[in-house]
Motif scaffolding. Structure first.
Motif, PDB file in Angstrom:
ATOM      1  N   ARG A 226       0.834  -1.206   0.000  1.00 26.67           N
ATOM      2  CA  ARG A 226       0.000   0.000   0.000  1.00 26.67           C
ATOM      3  C   ARG A 226       0.861   1.245   0.000  1.00 26.67           C
ATOM      4  NH1 ARG A 226      -2.582  -2.517   4.232  1.00 26.67           N
ATOM      5  NH2 ARG A 226      -4.290  -3.860   3.556  1.00 26.67           N
ATOM      6  N   ARG A 227       1.889   1.225   0.839  1.00 31.01           N
ATOM      7  CA  ARG A 227       2.775   2.391   0.889  1.00 31.01           C
ATOM      8  C   ARG A 227       3.419   2.622  -0.472  1.00 31.01           C
ATOM      9  NH1 ARG A 227       7.561   3.150   0.797  1.00 31.01           N
ATOM     10  NH2 ARG A 227       8.039   0.925   0.914  1.00 31.01           N
ATOM     11  N   ALA A 228       3.879   1.536  -1.069  1.00 29.32           N
ATOM     12  CA  ALA A 228       4.550   1.650  -2.365  1.00 29.32           C
ATOM     13  C   ALA A 228       3.599   2.201  -3.418  1.00 29.32           C
ATOM     14  CB  ALA A 228       5.089   0.285  -2.790  1.00 29.32           C
ATOM     15  N   ILE A 229       2.356   1.772  -3.374  1.00 24.75           N
ATOM     16  CA  ILE A 229       1.381   2.263  -4.344  1.00 24.75           C
ATOM     17  C   ILE A 229       1.079   3.736  -4.094  1.00 24.75           C
ATOM     18  CG2 ILE A 229      -1.026   2.088  -5.091  1.00 24.75           C
ATOM     19  CD1 ILE A 229      -0.833  -0.919  -4.641  1.00 24.75           C
TER      20      ILE A 229
ATOM     21  N   GLN B 170       2.916   5.959  -2.822  1.00 17.20           N
ATOM     22  CA  GLN B 170       4.049   6.823  -3.155  1.00 17.20           C
ATOM     23  C   GLN B 170       4.472   6.708  -4.608  1.00 17.20           C
ATOM     24  OE1 GLN B 170       7.210   6.322  -0.368  1.00 17.20           O
ATOM     25  NE2 GLN B 170       5.924   6.753   1.408  1.00 17.20           N
ATOM     26  N   GLY B 171       3.755   5.897  -5.362  1.00 16.29           N
ATOM     27  CA  GLY B 171       4.058   5.815  -6.780  1.00 16.29           C
ATOM     28  C   GLY B 171       5.227   4.928  -7.127  1.00 16.29           C
ATOM     29  N   GLU B 172       5.787   4.241  -6.120  1.00 21.86           N
ATOM     30  CA  GLU B 172       6.880   3.307  -6.426  1.00 21.86           C
ATOM     31  C   GLU B 172       6.348   2.186  -7.306  1.00 21.86           C
ATOM     32  OE1 GLU B 172       8.835   1.972  -2.865  1.00 21.86           O
ATOM     33  OE2 GLU B 172       8.697   3.958  -1.959  1.00 21.86           O
ATOM     34  N   LEU B 173       5.120   1.841  -7.074  1.00 20.59           N
ATOM     35  CA  LEU B 173       4.424   0.944  -7.989  1.00 20.59           C
ATOM     36  C   LEU B 173       3.455   1.813  -8.781  1.00 20.59           C
ATOM     37  CD1 LEU B 173       3.697  -2.048  -5.562  1.00 20.59           C
ATOM     38  CD2 LEU B 173       5.375  -1.975  -7.412  1.00 20.59           C
ATOM     39  N   ALA B 174       3.759   2.015 -10.033  1.00 21.37           N
ATOM     40  CA  ALA B 174       2.987   2.950 -10.841  1.00 21.37           C
ATOM     41  C   ALA B 174       1.667   2.340 -11.286  1.00 21.37           C
ATOM     42  CB  ALA B 174       3.809   3.357 -12.063  1.00 21.37           C
ATOM     43  N   PRO B 175       0.673   3.192 -11.538  1.00 25.12           N
ATOM     44  CA  PRO B 175      -0.630   2.705 -12.033  1.00 25.12           C
ATOM     45  C   PRO B 175      -0.458   1.895 -13.304  1.00 25.12           C
ATOM     46  CG  PRO B 175      -0.779   5.006 -11.399  1.00 25.12           C
ATOM     47  CD  PRO B 175       0.670   4.628 -11.302  1.00 25.12           C
TER      48      PRO B 175
END
Lengths: 227, 227
Positions: B22-25, B27-32
């Motif tokens: 969730r944190r990664a999502i 913060q955009g570390e995992l991009a859409p």
DNA sequence: GATGGGCCGATTGTCAACAATCATAACACG
DNA sequence: CGTGTTATGATTGTTGACAATCGGCCCATC
């Protein structure tokens, strides 16, 4: 060709299992507080423990199961506080949904909801409590579905499983079947008429009534531990 | 002894992994739209694929990931409709939360919220957009937390991850940092004063503003496919 | 040049085996 | 009698391996 061709969506195995589990919880086949034995359940479902565990994580995220490390997962026990919270959340979701339905197409939405209330009245006439509960759930599910909000629908879906579980576990009954049918009819009528304030007021009252009914029922789980 | 002894809750591994994701999502570390490679991710996290897959099922249930059978799971792509729906759902949750806070302890809740707005103003003075976003999220999270509703909190948590993701992906900016801080200050003040109608009105306006801001931002995902 | 078939690498889905943990009960001890 | 200890059975947590599926690529064919 018309757009009758809906994109094929292969449902994933954990999603299918999760649905089964939700149904079982709603119908009381899995009782509140009961532990879910992985080995046994996976045998019953004809899958291995892997996909089953993934499905259980879904329900845990929803709050329908609680997981205790190295001990297992259990069906939630619903305390008085939980009942209140359930209906607080349901009110939040359904009020927003009702407002949205009126905004989108009050006339059509109201008509569809009134159709359901017709079946509720029939069930009331037949003195069929189960059918009445079914249509009751259907009414609220339709109300939210009509709002065409994926997020509200997802939230509401979980809440309705909990609601069903409570109704089953506490064997709640309305004083009169007809009162129950009428409450929904009034809400549907207010929506059809585009009367947002009235619909909102009726919904809140409806939720308050439900909490009151569930609270006066015999408790199966205490809200606080004894001193 | 006082009740400072909180029951020990060993968090389960999938829950821990889920939080990381969730944190990664957010913060955009995992991009859409990005695919989550199970083997690679599990290596990075230092666990095997089993627990990781269980965690991914959690996020899938939340709607933060979408799963396509035999192909993998992907971070959701947020369309215009999704942005509208996100804020529709957030409004539903936060309006209910605000009403509840006023009902429980308006004075205390309002004070705690005003504390956050102080930090927002400081961030605005420092022209620190990141800190402003952090405190913004903190404000809304606190508002819902103060309602002491497990269900509203769980729903809201998911919604805030999505919100963060949008803010990051679309790099949304307020016209003025101070406007942004002031909006929150007014809401907090209305709650402190126990003015339910005013707080409700301000919250709705705040949400509408947010949608408008996000919609005028450059789109990264189209809402409809071309004709 | 477009179409269709078939192979190949990569990734996911599923499973069974192993390790770790916990609850229970029996038992010795102060 | 209460306390602490230790075996034991059962259940969960984790892992690695195998099977199934998919997208991409090459190539023959028309």
């Amino acid at each position: 060709m018309a757009q009758l061709l809906t994109p094929v969506v292969q449902e994933t195995t954990p999603a299918l299992i999760a649905r089964q589990l939700r149904r079982a919880i709603g119908q009381g086949e899995l009782a509140p507080g009961e532990q879910l034995n992985e080995a046994e359940l996976s045998r019953h479902l004809g899958v291995s423990r892997g996909p089953l565990r993934e499905a259980m994580q879904r329900l845990t995220q929803e709050g329908l199961l609680v997981s205790i490390r190295n001990r297992g997962v259990f069906v939630i026990e619903v305390t008085d506080d939980d009942v209140r919270d359930m209906y607080l959340a349901r009110a939040a979701v359904e009020r927003a949904a009702a407002a949205r339905v009126i905004q989108l197409d009050a006339k059509d939405g109201g008509k569809q909801l009134l159709e359901v209330t017709k079946r509720m009245r029939k069930a009331a006439n037949d003195d069929d409590a189960d059918a009445l509960t079914e249509t009751d759930v259907e009414f609220h599910a339709l109300l939210v579905a009509l709002a065409k909000s994926p997020r509200l629908s997802r939230m509401h879906n979980t809440l309705m499983v909990e609601t069903r579980m409570c109704i089953t576990a506490l064997e709640t009954r309305y004083a009169s079947h007809f009162v129950r049918a009428d409450e929904h009819h009034e809400i549907a009528a207010a929506i059809r008429d585009g009367n947002a304030e009235e619909a909102d007021r009726l919904l809140v009252a409806h939720m308050d009534d439900a909490v009151a009914r569930l609270m006066e029922a015999p408790e199966e789980a205490s809200t606080a531990e004894p001193a």
